[in-house]
Each structure stands twice: as C-alpha cells, then as structure tokens.
Design an enzyme around this catalytic site. Structure first.
Site, PDB file in Angstrom:
ATOM      1  CG  ASP A 235       4.484  -1.086   1.425  1.00 32.42           C
ATOM      2  OD1 ASP A 235       3.281  -0.767   1.287  1.00 32.42           O
ATOM      3  OD2 ASP A 235       5.379  -0.667   0.661  1.00 32.42           O
ATOM      4  CG  ASN A 293      -3.093   6.251  -1.362  1.00 35.16           C
ATOM      5  OD1 ASN A 293      -3.868   5.673  -0.617  1.00 35.16           O
ATOM      6  ND2 ASN A 293      -2.179   5.629  -2.070  1.00 35.16           N
TER       7      ASN A 293
END
Length: 479
Positions: A235, A293
């Site tokens: 995604d 992240n």
C-alpha cells in the site's frame, strides 16, 4: 474500458474504489467499505484472511449491482505478512499479524548467526522485528517444510481470485529476502531459513496482466467480468505512486504508519543508512522508496479505541487544538508503542517516567501524540537530508493523515517548510493509475501524477513560529 477498481486494504479498514477518467479528470467512487483488524487466539495474533476475501466478493457484487458489467481490478494491502499453501493450494496455517509478539526477541538471535550488516548490504531493508525474515525464522519448521508456496497477503488474494500464484516485487522486497544486486531472492538468506527458491512464486512487476476471475467464482456469484492487473501491492508503494511529487520533495504516507522518505532510482544501502534504520523498498517502474517507518496514526487509533470510539478522529483533533502545545512528548518509535496492552497507560507511563505532565484528558492525549509526531517528522527529515546529501524543499503528506489539519500545520511549523496535504486517497489512486497505464489509458507515471494533481484538492500549510522552540527541541532530544 473505463472502470478500474482498486481493492485497498489497510491494517484497520479496507474498501473497493472505482476510478474513471473523463476529459483528463480522474474521479473516485467508493463501492464498499469494511473494517479490518487482527484478533488474538491462544496468545497469538492472526488476520481473518477469509473475511477479507469475502469482502472483496461483496464489493464486486455491489459493483455489478451498480451497473458495472466489466472492469480491471488491482489489490494492495499492508506488507510483510504471508500465507503458506500446501501442494493442493490449501492454506496450512492462519495468517499471523505482524504485531504478534513471537518475533520480539529474534533480531538479536538471528544477528548471532547472520550479521545485520550483511543482511542490510544484501537487501537494503531496515531491521524491524516483524519483517518476514524474522517471522519465517520464528515459524514452525514442520509447517514451512510442508509449504509448496509462500505468498504475501495481496498475492494470496490474487490467487484466490485467479488461481495464479505471484510474488509482486514491491511487497516481496519488504520480506528482507530480495537481493539488490541479483534482483532475486537471496540464496544465502533462503538457505539460512531452510527455504527453497521454488517455494516462492515468480517475481512479478506492477502492470502485469494476470488474467480473469476464476470461472468458479463467476458461476457462484454475480460479478463483473474482471481483468486482474498486478499493481504495486504494497500500500505504501501505491500511495507514493498516487502522490503528485515535485523534484526536491519528500513524502509521508500517513496512515496507521507514517512512512517518511524520498523516491530514488537507486538504492542507498550504506552503513550510515543502516544505522539510522532507513529502508530501500522496491517501487514500481524501476524506483526505490528510501524511507523511515514512524509509528504513525496507530497511536491515536488505539487511544480512540480505548475511549470506546466515542470521539471521531476529527473531534480528537479539535480537542487537541485547544490544549497547550508541546506540554508532554513521547518518542513515537519506541518499541513500547508497537503493540502495548493499553496505549493510554503506555503514553501516560512514558510521560511520568520522563518527568513530564501526564496527559489526562482525550484532548491532552491527542495533543501529545500530534506534537510528538510533528517532532518525529522533523528529526527524520533532517536525517534524510544528511543520508541523501540533498536539500529537501517541501513535504507532501498523502493518505488519511492529510485530513488532520492540526497535524499538518504542526508539521509545517516543526520542519520550517511548506507542507502539501493530499490527496487523501493516494493509495487507491496509485493502484488505479497502474491499471490505467497497463491498459493504455494513461501513458506513464509522469502523466498519471499530473492528472492526479489537477483532479484532487491539495492544501498547502506554511510554517508558523513556535515559541521557545529551542527549549522544546532540547526536551525532545532528551527523551
């Protein structure tokens, strides 16, 4: 064909979205939305993969009922989680969720046998305890030996729809098993895991046509005629494709995770990049996503859940708006926030331990999270500039976080640069434009991004002065 459907499934929800292109304007229509979450069974965390497949079928039935006789279809989901199939194509085990704690201590164990430096040099992928490498290391040897195919979640959903097995490259790269030099699964890492190359399917590029729906599904359900196209199934890869990036800009794909990075044509797998824990995930069309992240909106999602969902995300942002700024801060990427028993307690405990005021109200909790995220973005943006030896002029925020006006403004204030927010539907857009490029409706990703920019609202946020910012940064660095 001018009906293109994106199956876009995140860690907290999923939907089917139709995209149509008319006179250079791309429009989206949501056809079906559903919740998603993992559940605990006997101390382990699993996804309900059958439920996700059923929701795709329901969404396609709705599409047919709305008068869509035929379409192309692409699937994107989160990364790293996998499905084991036996020789008959049956699932061997329920699908572990990446927040399962079975891998919590495995990075140190693996490091004793295979150095992190060697793994990073080979793969360019950051060290995260939930990477597929560590999940497979933790998995039952007996079950792995029985596995005829190892598919990531979107690969498996394609398999259920078509009967064909693939390993799409953008998601496969997050396994921490692909070699940057050979552009294949790394033989040494597979040997270390006692896994054979043939247990993985062919590496497949976004844009590849996979065929039509399995005939048994068309006989069982009233579905459109679908041509399935392999999109960027990770995604984040789709979200970056759907971001109208300008030269010199970084991006944040803001959802459950905040993925902050830049798009590159070459990986950057230096030791400095490894030490800063940046990753080189493969993108579509010969690109790499060099990114960090950050824990992201998972923090506020958990707070909202623990408040019994009595506030919307917009209401929590409004409550945070009137609270004192930078009163309490947390290090968002600390492992304690990955999957705590109670996020509210964990935030309060972290503030207490660092001698800060404890956030008591929903507004104070939300403000603590948003302030901390903005400062996290500043920290990692500065790291990104140092690692890439380049000046980042602006920041493009896409995904659900682009709707959070407070967080976007706080981010602009913290980084001292313009922040462009939108489109919020970047992931679905990235999914759909790959389908359109594959079918010839759009020439390439350059044209696709230009169409996206003129089709969807982009909001600019300009930096405002933060009082006593040096003191705030000093407190932040001490956490």
């Amino acid at each position: 064909m001018n009906n293109h459907i994106a199956v876009d499934i995140g860690a907290s929800s999923g939907r089917l979205v139709r995209g149509t292109l008319q006179e250079g304007i791309l429009s989206l229509e949501e056809l079906h939305r559903f919740n998603n979450s993992f559940s605990e069974q006997e101390g382990s965390c699993f996804w309900d993969i059958d439920y996700l497949f059923e929701q795709i079928i329901i969404g396609l039935q709705k599409a047919k009922a709305l008068g869509i006789p035929a379409c192309t279809l692409g699937i994107d989901t989160w990364a790293v989680d996998y499905v084991l199939l036996d020789a008959e194509g049956h699932r061997i085990q329920e699908v572990y969720a990446y927040r399962d704690r079975r891998t919590d201590l495995l990075m140190e164990e693996v490091a004793k046998q295979f150095s992190p430096q060697s793994i990073y040099e080979k793969t360019g992928i950051q060290q995260l305890s939930f990477n597929t490498l560590y999940q497979l290391y933790a998995h039952s040897d007996e079950e792995l030996a029985k596995a005829d195919q190892i598919l990531l979640v979107p690969d498996y959903l394609y398999y259920r729809l078509t009967g064909h097995t693939i390993n799409e490259v953008t998601n496969a790269s997050t396994t921490q098993l692909l070699n940057l030099d050979t552009q294949e699964f790394d033989a040494d890492l597979l040997s270390f895991l006692n896994i054979k190359r043939e247990q993985f399917a062919t590496l497949t590029e976004p844009g590849t046509v996979l065929g039509t729906l399995d005939k048994s599904l068309l006989q069982q359900y009233d579905l459109p005629e679908c041509q399935l196209i392999c999109v960027a199934t990770h995604d984040t890869a789709s979200a970056v494709l759907g971001a109208p990036l300008k030269e010199g800009s970084a991006y944040i794909s803001s959802g459950t995770w905040s993925l902050l990075g830049v798009e590159r044509t070459e990986p950057l797998n230096t030791m400095k990049a490894m030490q800063a824990n940046y990753t080189n995930e493969w993108g579509a069309y010969g690109t790499y996503r060099f990114l960090k992240n950050v824990m992201g909106l998972w923090l506020i999602q958990e707070v909202r859940r623990l408040l019994n969902d009595r506030y919307s995300f917009a209401e929590l942002a409004e409550l945070a708006q009137v609270e004192e700024g930078f009163r309490s801060l947390i290090p968002c990427n600390a492992p304690r926030f990955l999957n705590p028993t109670n996020m509210i307690d964990e935030i309060r405990n972290a503030c207490a331990e660092s001698g800060q005021p404890i956030p008591e109200t929903p507004g104070q909790l939300a403000r603590c999270i948003f302030d901390s995220l903005a400062l996290s973005y500043l920290t990692y943006l500065q790291e990104l500039e140092e690692l890439t030896e380049s000046q980042i002029e602006g920041l493009q925020i896409v995904g659900g976080g682009a709707n959070n006006r407070l967080l976007c403004q706080l981010t602009a204030n913290a980084i001292g640069r313009e922040v462009k927010a939108g489109p919020t539907e970047a992931t679905a857009l990235g999914n759909i434009v790959v389908q359109m490029i594959s079918t010839g409706s759009i020439a390439d990703i350059i044209e696709a991004r230009a169409i996206i920019e003129q089709s969807f609202e982009i909001t600019s946020y300009f930096p405002q002065t933060i009082t006593h910012f040096d003191n705030i940064l000093s407190r932040w660095k001490d956490l």
